[in-house]
Design an enzyme around this catalytic site. Structure first.
Site, short mmCIF file in Angstrom:
data_model
loop_
_atom_site.label_atom_id
_atom_site.label_comp_id
_atom_site.label_asym_id
_atom_site.label_seq_id
_atom_site.Cartn_x
_atom_site.Cartn_y
_atom_site.Cartn_z
N ASP A 41 17.81 -14.55 -14.35
CA ASP A 41 18.35 -15.56 -13.70
C ASP A 41 17.39 -16.70 -13.17
OD1 ASP A 41 20.85 -16.64 -12.87
OD2 ASP A 41 21.20 -15.88 -11.09
N GLN B 88 24.28 -11.67 -7.90
CA GLN B 88 25.14 -12.77 -7.62
C GLN B 88 25.15 -13.10 -6.20
OE1 GLN B 88 27.50 -14.14 -9.97
NE2 GLN B 88 27.75 -15.60 -8.38
N LYS C 161 30.79 -13.45 -16.41
CA LYS C 161 29.40 -13.27 -17.08
C LYS C 161 29.63 -11.84 -17.94
CE LYS C 161 27.04 -15.81 -13.29
NZ LYS C 161 26.42 -15.93 -11.84
#
Lengths: 286, 286
Positions: B125, B102, B58
């Site tokens: 996200d 994450q 990412k």
């Protein structure tokens, strides 16, 4: 002549009365132990007769159950900022344990902004985005009252949900959507139908549990109901008519909610129960 | 010999590249006009090899697109309070425009509390409760990246959703649940299936649009796919195997995502696009 099958009625009036009785005892316990009675703030914008009646009814039920209420009446002309301000004050007021914004508010108001001004721990009507997400994720939080009442009815009548196909007709933010999420959380397979669904009867015919929440009189015909299905009619249309054609549906369903006396009374019972729960939490009564 | 039908592939790699190109140009425009490049904070707990790889990937994509990233690495032993504290600092830091935690984080951490420490306008996200509710209610907000990527793929290939029956297999908070809500918002009839669904094949056979998001290799057999269906495979199992048995499914579907190269690349493209969008909003670039 063959015996005609008739569904068993799911008696919301009786279950609601029992829930209110329990809440009333809990409210009295809180008052006795803390010196403070649970308090629900009701916020009404304008003078729409139906809304006025609903709020009066809710306040009367509160009074009967030993729950205080504080009423905030605002003119129909109130703007979003002033409404948000009024609700924010209630959110910060330690004397208020739950907040109910009677809706719909006027079309000139940003209803979502008004809802979001309700503190999460006072959202006893379960209307905030956080409450919805908590419902969808199975996290602690207040659930929108009608869906919560429907789940209580299903449990009261011992309806098994895991693996069953639940069909929800309607997708409103306070009814269809959270109800589907609750059913999904109980391991039902859940289908959301609505006005744009291509072949509604073919889906309704698969429903082990059918929840009608569209607000159209007799929208769902009894002939489409799967024999033995559990039918929850959350519709409440003029003339005490539900969304399901009761007369034909009752001959196929195993369990069915009458209109009135099914889902309706449960909504207010859950509102009172959640207000008492909020008060207990805020007043540290366990 | 009869011509064998084969589905058209939905090329996520190509569409993702185009989205990243657009985001890259927008990032450069923001940098030129404000002197500040968009910045994504990545938070990693522990050293799980897969998680380390994902975060590195990412960050590399960010760098290539002109998006800065700031990496916060915390030991596997970090507690919920310290993780929440670190994320809260990033939420308050004006130099950070988007935050990616994450996940999964360790089982000893309250992942939900960590997610909720992300400020709504930095939740690129789409993992917070507010973002989920906004997705479900059709309100402005960031959408969970994989479901958002799936919608972009469907739109890219001109898939009509209104009135169609979309079947979502899987009900996770970041994939199945929000994807179903997005499809519902586009007027599809939506069925959520999962491990407890009684007769999955009979539901899959009704799907005009099938979304497989369970994480079990070849869980859905091609024989159950309705001829002409659109098949989105969000599964990504060891050995580049999806949740759908591609070889048999491709002979019945009209459109199908390959694994890899279908849904996968879209997730990261949406993450970058949403980071740039967040930066533009926070830096008042319109």
């Amino acid at each position: 002549m063959a015996q005609t099958h008739t569904a068993r009625l799911m008696d919301g009036t009786r279950l609601a009365a029992r829930i209110i009785e329990t809440s009333s005892a809990a409210a009295e316990d809180i008052r006795r132990r803390t010196g403070t009675a649970p308090c629900l703030a009701t916020v009404l914008v304008g003078e729409d007769p139906a809304s006025v009646t609903y709020v009066q009814m809710k306040r009367a039920r509160c009074a009967k159950a030993g729950i205080q209420s504080r009423h905030v009446a605002l003119p129909a002309s109130v703007g979003t900022a002033d409404l948000v301000h009024a609700i924010t004050e209630l959110s910060q007021d330690p004397g208020v344990h739950g907040i109910l914004l009677q809706h719909p508010v006027g079309p000139h108001i940003d209803e979502r902004a008004a809802f979001e001004a309700i503190a999460p721990d006072k959202d006893v009507d379960g209307v905030t985005m956080r409450s919805f997400a908590a419902t969808a994720f199975g996290l602690p939080g207040f659930v929108s009252c009608t869906p919560a009442g429907i789940m209580r009815l299903l449990d009261e009548y011992g309806v098994e949900l895991a693996g069953k196909h639940a069909v929800v007709v309607g997708r409103s933010a306070i009814l269809g959507k959270p109800a589907g999420m609750l059913l999904l959380g109980r391991n039902a397979t859940v289908t959301y139908c609505h006005s744009r669904t291509a072949d509604l009867p073919s889906i309704v015919r698969q429903a082990d549990v059918l929840l009608a929440a569209v607000g159209r009189p007799r929208f769902i015909g009894g002939r489409d109901i799967k024999p033995g299905a559990v039918v929850i009619d959350a519709g409440y249309n003029p003339g005490n008519v539900g969304d399901v054609d009761f007369e034909t549906a009752k001959d196929r369903a195993s369990l069915i909610t009458p209109v009135p006396g099914g889902v309706g009374p449960m909504t207010i019972a859950v509102l009172l129960a959640q207000t008492v729960q909020a008060a207990a939490h805020q007043l540290n009564v366990t």
